[in-house]
Design a protein around this motif. Sequence first.
Motif, PDB file in Angstrom:
ATOM      1  N   ALA A  68      36.538  73.829  49.990  1.00 40.14           N
ATOM      2  CA  ALA A  68      35.758  72.728  49.433  1.00 40.14           C
ATOM      3  C   ALA A  68      35.241  71.848  50.567  1.00 40.14           C
ATOM      4  N   MET A  69      34.164  71.110  50.295  1.00 40.40           N
ATOM      5  CA  MET A  69      33.577  70.236  51.301  1.00 40.40           C
ATOM      6  C   MET A  69      33.769  68.790  50.889  1.00 40.40           C
ATOM      7  N   ASN A  70      34.284  67.977  51.810  1.00 40.66           N
ATOM      8  CA  ASN A  70      34.476  66.545  51.583  1.00 40.66           C
ATOM      9  C   ASN A  70      33.613  65.770  52.563  1.00 40.66           C
ATOM     10  N   LEU A  71      32.698  64.996  52.024  1.00 41.00           N
ATOM     11  CA  LEU A  71      31.762  64.226  52.842  1.00 41.00           C
ATOM     12  C   LEU A  71      31.962  62.747  52.556  1.00 41.00           C
ATOM     13  N   LEU A  72      32.211  61.958  53.595  1.00 43.06           N
ATOM     14  CA  LEU A  72      32.376  60.517  53.431  1.00 43.06           C
ATOM     15  C   LEU A  72      31.016  59.841  53.592  1.00 43.06           C
ATOM     16  N   LEU A  73      30.577  59.150  52.548  1.00 45.10           N
ATOM     17  CA  LEU A  73      29.298  58.452  52.536  1.00 45.10           C
ATOM     18  C   LEU A  73      29.546  56.968  52.758  1.00 45.10           C
ATOM     19  N   VAL A  74      28.889  56.404  53.755  1.00 43.64           N
ATOM     20  CA  VAL A  74      29.152  55.024  54.147  1.00 43.64           C
ATOM     21  C   VAL A  74      27.852  54.233  54.186  1.00 43.64           C
ATOM     22  N   GLY A  75      27.897  53.015  53.683  1.00 43.87           N
ATOM     23  CA  GLY A  75      26.762  52.114  53.768  1.00 43.87           C
ATOM     24  C   GLY A  75      26.908  51.217  54.975  1.00 43.87           C
ATOM     25  N   ASN A  76      25.948  51.280  55.873  1.00 41.22           N
ATOM     26  CA  ASN A  76      25.966  50.474  57.091  1.00 41.22           C
ATOM     27  C   ASN A  76      25.254  49.158  56.816  1.00 41.22           C
ATOM     28  N   ASP A  77      25.945  48.046  57.068  1.00 37.06           N
ATOM     29  CA  ASP A  77      25.414  46.725  56.754  1.00 37.06           C
ATOM     30  C   ASP A  77      24.503  46.167  57.842  1.00 37.06           C
ATOM     31  N   SER A  78      24.255  46.952  58.881  1.00 40.39           N
ATOM     32  CA  SER A  78      23.457  46.445  59.990  1.00 40.39           C
ATOM     33  C   SER A  78      22.026  46.126  59.565  1.00 40.39           C
ATOM     34  N   ARG A  79      21.532  44.961  60.006  1.00 40.64           N
ATOM     35  CA  ARG A  79      20.140  44.586  59.760  1.00 40.64           C
ATOM     36  C   ARG A  79      19.329  44.626  61.059  1.00 40.64           C
ATOM     37  N   SER A  80      19.868  45.296  62.080  1.00 43.26           N
ATOM     38  CA  SER A  80      19.250  45.249  63.402  1.00 43.26           C
ATOM     39  C   SER A  80      17.841  45.811  63.425  1.00 43.26           C
ATOM     40  N   ASN A  81      17.521  46.716  62.474  1.00 45.04           N
ATOM     41  CA  ASN A  81      16.180  47.297  62.461  1.00 45.04           C
ATOM     42  C   ASN A  81      15.250  46.622  61.463  1.00 45.04           C
ATOM     43  N   LEU A  82      15.658  45.470  60.922  1.00 44.86           N
ATOM     44  CA  LEU A  82      14.818  44.747  59.964  1.00 44.86           C
ATOM     45  C   LEU A  82      14.075  43.612  60.661  1.00 44.86           C
ATOM     46  N   THR A  83      12.819  43.428  60.263  1.00 47.69           N
ATOM     47  CA  THR A  83      12.043  42.307  60.778  1.00 47.69           C
ATOM     48  C   THR A  83      12.463  41.031  60.058  1.00 47.69           C
ATOM     49  N   ASP A  84      12.036  39.894  60.571  1.00 43.07           N
ATOM     50  CA  ASP A  84      12.336  38.624  59.913  1.00 43.07           C
ATOM     51  C   ASP A  84      11.768  38.607  58.504  1.00 43.07           C
ATOM     52  N   GLU A  85      10.589  39.196  58.332  1.00 45.75           N
ATOM     53  CA  GLU A  85       9.966  39.241  57.007  1.00 45.75           C
ATOM     54  C   GLU A  85      10.805  40.085  56.045  1.00 45.75           C
ATOM     55  N   GLN A  86      11.329  41.218  56.529  1.00 45.43           N
ATOM     56  CA  GLN A  86      12.152  42.071  55.665  1.00 45.43           C
ATOM     57  C   GLN A  86      13.482  41.409  55.338  1.00 45.43           C
ATOM     58  N   LEU A  87      14.075  40.709  56.314  1.00 47.51           N
ATOM     59  CA  LEU A  87      15.321  39.990  56.038  1.00 47.51           C
ATOM     60  C   LEU A  87      15.121  38.994  54.906  1.00 47.51           C
ATOM     61  N   ALA A  88      13.985  38.314  54.908  1.00 45.07           N
ATOM     62  CA  ALA A  88      13.692  37.338  53.864  1.00 45.07           C
ATOM     63  C   ALA A  88      13.428  38.039  52.537  1.00 45.07           C
ATOM     64  N   GLU A  89      12.657  39.135  52.565  1.00 43.06           N
ATOM     65  CA  GLU A  89      12.309  39.847  51.333  1.00 43.06           C
ATOM     66  C   GLU A  89      13.542  40.432  50.655  1.00 43.06           C
ATOM     67  N   PHE A  90      14.480  40.977  51.473  1.00 41.51           N
ATOM     68  CA  PHE A  90      15.664  41.618  50.921  1.00 41.51           C
ATOM     69  C   PHE A  90      16.792  40.631  50.646  1.00 41.51           C
ATOM     70  N   ASN A  91      16.592  39.358  51.039  1.00 46.20           N
ATOM     71  CA  ASN A  91      17.653  38.365  50.901  1.00 46.20           C
ATOM     72  C   ASN A  91      18.923  38.848  51.606  1.00 46.20           C
TER      73      ASN A  91
END
Length: 462
Positions: A53-76
């Motif tokens: 069987a295959m076990n894959l760990l899926l993780v959400g990375n909270d980094s906003r380092s690749n977001l512009t200031d406009e995207q940070l505001a849009e995504f809250n």
Amino acid sequence: MVASRIVAGLLSVLLLAGSGWGWYLGQVADATVNRTDAIPADGNEDSGDVGEAMNLLLVGNDSRSNLTDEQLAEFNAGTDSGVNTDTMILAHVPADGSRASFVSFPRDSWVEIPGYGWDKLNAAYAYGYADAGSADQSGRQAAGARLLVRTINRLTGLQIDHYAEVDLLGFFELSSVVGGVEVNLCTAVDDREWSGAFFPAGPQTISGADALRFVRQRHGLPGGDFDRIVRQQVFIAGVLRKMLSEDVLLDLGKQRELVQAAAESLTVDEDLDLLQLAEQMQSVTTGSIEFQTVPNLGVDREGDKSIVRLEEEETLRRFFAELSAEPEEPASEDAAPPETVDPSEVSVAVFNGSGASGLAAQAETELDAEGFTVVSTGNADSSDYLQTVVRHAAGDETLAATVAAAVPGAVTEVVDGATPGTVQLVLGTDFNGVGEATDVQPPAEAGAGEDARTAADTGCIN
């Protein structure tokens, strides 16, 4: 971040690799996806048996380092935290690739982190990241991933074979490509101060920035993180349905956009072969995908920390071991009925658990007419039985089957306290008489302690 639980959807687009075009897209994704050294060399030391069987760990990375200031505001999205892993899902695909299980881990799960003792699960990545010291950014991220993988190995008794993480921007782009997902909210929500979520009650289609807000919200929800997990599971299921629909499967342009979004947003371990993964998952359909939450006892406190207390280790290990168990085949209509005997050979004790006066006496009369020997009647231990039950001692299966055949719809169960040779008939509110089928019982409502899969499948959500 929680929103990134959709990484399962990003990977599932590789199901398209069954065609020549899909093979080409898979090659593109495999060549451009980011890689990290996430699987520890001693990855087997804390895990149980390793199967196919295959076990894959899926993780959400909270980094906003690749977001512009406009995207940070849009995504809250606030400010960059860099090392938060509030989203963790184990994707389990058995050897035959016939189905897939996605098990969510609350970020506050109280677990033992190798080398650091007991803490919240989302601290594992941060500990590994900090412990890497002077390593570069990619080296610290790899160290964080390795410690998180070791923690999950120890917790589940499984071996994590592969690792994948996705960032906020990737989630935004994917949900936009598929054209949004329909969700149904029980009540209107206003969480503009935190996640930015602001939605009316009822069915609605959400995508892009709204999708991020929807799956990130936890403030103002009755069940907090548990309700947030339900939201994410509902949203993932919706994205998977969209991906496997003809609108996407027959649209080469959408296929290209999806694979591009996956390739640019995913970071996977060094050895994950995306084409091989696609081949293993080719027979998985939306109907064979199961969403669950790790068995837990709910919210608790450990010192000054609010935590999620998980079930004991034995229960957890059994739960994860059963992910690969073959699903039970439904009884065939052509299957032989259970063996029975003549009613005159069966002694029955009748108990009224329905709350309706005189029902045991009525059943006694009807059983006598059918040839059964009624040895006693009385009230059950409760008057709240909804379903009629035929109880019996081990070894009396044939006797119990004879009584159950006389009350179609009654369920049978073995109990330690039953007298051998005597079958107990406990009458519920569904009982309509001997020889008459019982009333069909409605499914029970999902309670606060039930797993999120059940709650996610029932009508509207919080």
